[in-house]
Design an enzyme around this catalytic site. Structure first.
Site, PDB file in Angstrom:
ATOM      1  N   SER A 344       0.404  -1.121  -0.004  1.00 10.03           N
ATOM      2  CA  SER A 344       0.315  -0.456  -0.016  1.00 10.03           C
ATOM      3  C   SER A 344       0.877   1.183   0.233  1.00 10.03           C
ATOM      4  O   SER A 344       1.854   1.284  -0.141  1.00 10.03           O
ATOM      5  CB  SER A 344      -1.462   0.281   1.358  1.00 10.03           C
ATOM      6  OG  SER A 344      -0.306  -0.071   2.463  1.00 10.03           O
ATOM      7  N   LYS A 345       0.324   2.202   0.356  1.00 16.48           N
ATOM      8  CA  LYS A 345       1.062   3.846   0.353  1.00 16.48           C
ATOM      9  C   LYS A 345       2.187   4.070   0.818  1.00 16.48           C
ATOM     10  O   LYS A 345       2.901   4.242   0.868  1.00 16.48           O
ATOM     11  CB  LYS A 345      -0.223   4.616   0.468  1.00 16.48           C
ATOM     12  CG  LYS A 345      -0.868   4.750  -1.564  1.00 16.48           C
ATOM     13  CD  LYS A 345      -1.811   6.049  -1.257  1.00 16.48           C
ATOM     14  CE  LYS A 345      -2.606   6.220  -2.715  1.00 16.48           C
ATOM     15  NZ  LYS A 345      -3.950   7.026  -2.512  1.00 16.48           N
ATOM     16  N   ARG A 346       1.344   3.435   2.615  1.00 16.12           N
ATOM     17  CA  ARG A 346       2.578   3.570   3.179  1.00 16.12           C
ATOM     18  C   ARG A 346       4.185   2.659   3.170  1.00 16.12           C
ATOM     19  O   ARG A 346       4.832   2.821   3.630  1.00 16.12           O
ATOM     20  CB  ARG A 346       1.980   3.401   4.793  1.00 16.12           C
ATOM     21  CG  ARG A 346       1.602   0.990   4.920  1.00 16.12           C
ATOM     22  CD  ARG A 346       1.086   1.055   6.211  1.00 16.12           C
ATOM     23  NE  ARG A 346       1.021  -0.636   6.564  1.00 16.12           N
ATOM     24  CZ  ARG A 346      -0.140  -1.115   5.789  1.00 16.12           C
ATOM     25  NH1 ARG A 346      -0.990  -0.663   5.340  1.00 16.12           N
ATOM     26  NH2 ARG A 346       0.008  -2.762   5.501  1.00 16.12           N
ATOM     27  N   HIS A 347       4.313   1.756   2.476  1.00 14.88           N
ATOM     28  CA  HIS A 347       5.410   1.294   1.404  1.00 14.88           C
ATOM     29  C   HIS A 347       5.797   2.509   0.799  1.00 14.88           C
ATOM     30  O   HIS A 347       6.933   1.549   0.597  1.00 14.88           O
ATOM     31  CB  HIS A 347       4.638  -0.617   1.253  1.00 14.88           C
ATOM     32  CG  HIS A 347       4.501  -1.343   2.448  1.00 14.88           C
ATOM     33  ND1 HIS A 347       2.739  -1.650   1.987  1.00 14.88           N
ATOM     34  CD2 HIS A 347       4.564  -2.009   3.112  1.00 14.88           C
ATOM     35  CE1 HIS A 347       3.120  -2.063   3.212  1.00 14.88           C
ATOM     36  NE2 HIS A 347       4.035  -2.276   3.663  1.00 14.88           N
ATOM     37  N   GLY A 348       5.641   3.214   0.323  1.00 12.65           N
ATOM     38  CA  GLY A 348       6.198   4.202  -0.636  1.00 12.65           C
ATOM     39  C   GLY A 348       5.605   3.922  -1.880  1.00 12.65           C
ATOM     40  O   GLY A 348       4.379   3.794  -2.247  1.00 12.65           O
TER      41      GLY A 348
END
Length: 664
Positions: A344-348
């Protein structure tokens, strides 16, 4: 696997309604277009008003999309769509599809799904089609659709049918196919396989809470499944809001042979209840339209993510209810981030557009995405597109989750980048050069077309790309290296401290070497093209620069390794980067191409170098002060042993200096 009703009996009920000659109307009081977005049987059956809430806006939006498309392309009936699907299945052994929802950007997971479908189609000579699943009209946007299609084009996953290219199915957006779904829903109701449900949302919520309290399965209890027909007709005649639900068969087990996961089966009654086909707003639900579209578009194999596995039961029931053959299925594993949670976005960066902007190549993305769950049984990691097409087999995709490793992606990108033809890489690097303020924003395309290939600006771009290519991992690295090469940060480098390598260069009588470089340049001993404003690419020879530096080594008595480090500092203002000869050649071509901003020509570099040398010669360092109680002899010895030098002694060099120190 088949449900206990006769396909022959179903076929007898179907009839062609043509261009809605029977006068179908959409669900809702305010709209009376001839494009049906909610089913209605025998002029009254299934007709209902839209709820006076947000759903009214949703239905209006859905109807607007469907009607505008129909005005351009004509209405598409369920009967004609069915015929097209049958013809497609009979004339093509493989028809693959990618069906994104345009509610955001193209995620790498979606890109991998598209890739697997594309590879399977290309290997077998089949068709690859794109279908836009925009039933979520509250979130779907045309901007998102265009962004996704642009990302697919960037990846090189060209499609045979779909938006922009058309095809035998006519319409490839679900918002344009409302008439097909309306007729399909009507057919199911006429055959007793679906029915109107008049339960309000409050009633349904009460049923859900009661089921939870009793520890039972939370599913619709079938209140209107076998309701009195007279009561149903009365409610319909009153225009009461209702949904259309599928009548889930009892004692039914469905199974598939998943090409990735093997045999999977479901006890239908224990898995789901009577599910909704059409909302009270008139908008059909996802699982209904997906099943109808896969059948009427002749899709033979559905490759998608495992999160869609639970949707398969409902879609199989719809297909069977309408008398369609079921496609083969293959459900690929999820892609996980470094913490083993869904990427997801939290992984970059997670979207293809983000990776493109960061300087990744389409071929590298394709290579890496293919390896996220698939291999050909060898240790091979680097693939061209043609090699992937030849080697790919959907049955070699593993069912276990794949871990996304951006370091591995970057490594693969570097391999592809360095293997590219320089002119092809230069074409890609153009936009990054502009973003880095190396090139001005100009109408000149600077493409590799014949009329542009000989322009001074194009020659500079190619030479600069060729210089930076050997050590770049990303296209952004190419732009960064070129931008740094065009500058001359001598003063900034010398003002820093703490770098042992720089101290070694300065302690080796660098001021004298710098003076020798300036004098040699003034004596016209540098390559002739260093003094010209109009430089031809052929005459800007790197070999001449190396010969000049060798002659400076003879004059100053410097050994090779020390010579080239000193020359690098004197001529580039840095201790790391591409070889000095390539840098000076690139600077000369930039100057000749008229690039003034952020470019320091060779002559200006020599002037700055000479300006630094003069103060060093005019102001030699003072003798060290006598220490308290110490002798001048002892102080001098201490200074000598400390390596006191007339010029600045330390600075911080880029981290890559150690790997570049021996490079010319």
């Amino acid at each position: 696997r088949r449900m206990p009703w006769s396909a022959a009996a179903m076929a007898c009920v179907y009839f062609v309604v043509g261009r809605f000659a029977a006068g179908w109307q959409p669900v809702g009081r305010a709209v009376r277009r001839r494009v049906a977005v909610g089913p209605r049987v025998a002029a009254t059956t299934l007709s209902a008003p839209v709820e006076e809430k947000k759903e009214g806006v949703v239905a209006a939006t859905w109807e607007k999309e469907a009607s505008s498309s129909s005005e351009e392309l004509g209405l598409l009936s369920f009967a004609s769509a069915r015929t097209v699907g049958e013809r497609m299945r009979s004339t093509s052994s493989v028809r693959m599809r990618f069906a994104p929802s345009p509610t955001g950007s193209l995620h790498v997971g979606g890109a991998r799904t598209a890739l697997y479908n594309w590879l399977a189609a290309r290997k077998t000579g089949g068709q690859f089609l794109i279908r836009i699943e925009d039933t979520d009209v509250a979130r779907s946007t045309r901007e998102s659709e265009e962004s996704m299609l642009a990302d697919l084009e960037w990846l090189g996953l060209e499609w045979d049918e779909g938006p922009r290219v058309g095809g035998p199915c006519g319409l490839y957006r679900q918002s344009e196919r409302g008439s097909v779904y309306a007729e399909a829903a009507r057919a199911l109701v006429e055959e007793g396989k679906a029915y109107p449900c008049f339960c309000s949302e409050e009633e349904l919520e009460a049923k859900r809470q009661a089921a939870k309290a009793d520890g039972k399965q939370v599913a619709y209890d079938g209140t209107w499944r076998d309701a009195d027909p007279a009561e149903v007709q009365r409610r319909l005649a009153n225009g009461d809001p209702h949904t259309i639900r599928f009548k889930t068969p009892k004692n039914c087990v469905l199974s598939i042979e998943d090409q990735i996961r093997g045999h999977i089966s479901w006890d239908v009654e224990a898995t789901i209840g009577d599910f909704i086909l059409v909302r009270s707003s008139g908008v059909p639900v996802y699982n209904f339209v997906v099943a109808v579209d896969d059948a009427t578009m002749g899709v033979t194999t559905v490759v998608r993510a495992e999160e869609h596995l639970t949707n398969t039961v409902r879609q199989l029931l719809v297909l069977d209810g309408l008398g369609f053959p079921e496609p083969r299925y293959a459900h690929a594993s999820l892609i996980l981030g470094s913490d083993k949670s869904k990427l997801s976005k939290r992984h970059g960066a997670t979207s293809c557009g983000q990776f493109k902007d960061q300087g990744y190549l389409a071929d590298a993305m394709i290579n890496y995405l293919a390896l996220l769950g698939w291999n050909d049984g060898t240790d091979k990691e680097l693939y061209s597109r043609e090699e992937l097409i030849d080697a790919f087999d959907i049955e070699r995709v593993i069912p276990s989750p794949a871990m996304f490793d951006e370091n591995k992606l970057k490594w693969l990108n570097g391999q592809h980048l360095r293997a590219m033809k320089v002119h092809d890489l230069a074409d890609i690097a153009l936009d990054f050069f502009r973003k880095a303020d190396i090139l001005p924003t100009t109408d000149e395309t600077l493409s590799s077309s014949e009329e542009k290939a000989s322009s001074p600006l194009r020659r500079f771009v190619v030479a600069a790309t060729e210089m930076a290519q050997p050590k770049a991992e990303l296209v952004t690295d190419v732009a960064s290296v070129v931008r740094d090469c065009l500058l001359y940060p001598l003063d900034a480098t010398l003002e820093k401290s703490g770098d042992k390598k720089l101290k070694q260069v300065l302690d080796d009588d660098f001021p004298a070497f710098a003076r020798a470089v300036a004098d040699s340049f003034d004596n016209k001993e540098a390559p002739a093209w260093c003094y010209k404003d109009d430089v031809e690419e052929e005459e800007a020879s790197s070999a001449e620069v190396k010969a000049w530096i060798d002659s400076l080594g003879v004059k100053t008595g410097k050994a090779k390794k020390k010579l080239f480090m000193a020359a690098r500092l004197a001529l580039t203002g840095r201790l790391a980067g591409p070889d000095v000869a390539s840098q000076l050649r690139t600077v000369a071509l930039a100057h000749q191409a008229g690039l003034v901003a952020n470019v320091v020509p060779v002559a200006d570099r020599i002037d700055q170098l000479r300006d630094w040398v003069r103060p060093e010669e005019e102001n030699p360092p003072s003798p060290p002060p006598l220490g308290d109680g110490g002798s001048s002899l002892e102080g001098g010895a201490a200074a000598a042993s400390a390596g006191t030098n007339p010029g600045p002694t330390t600075t911080e060099a880029p981290s890559s200096s150690s790997s570049s120190s021996s490079s010319s």
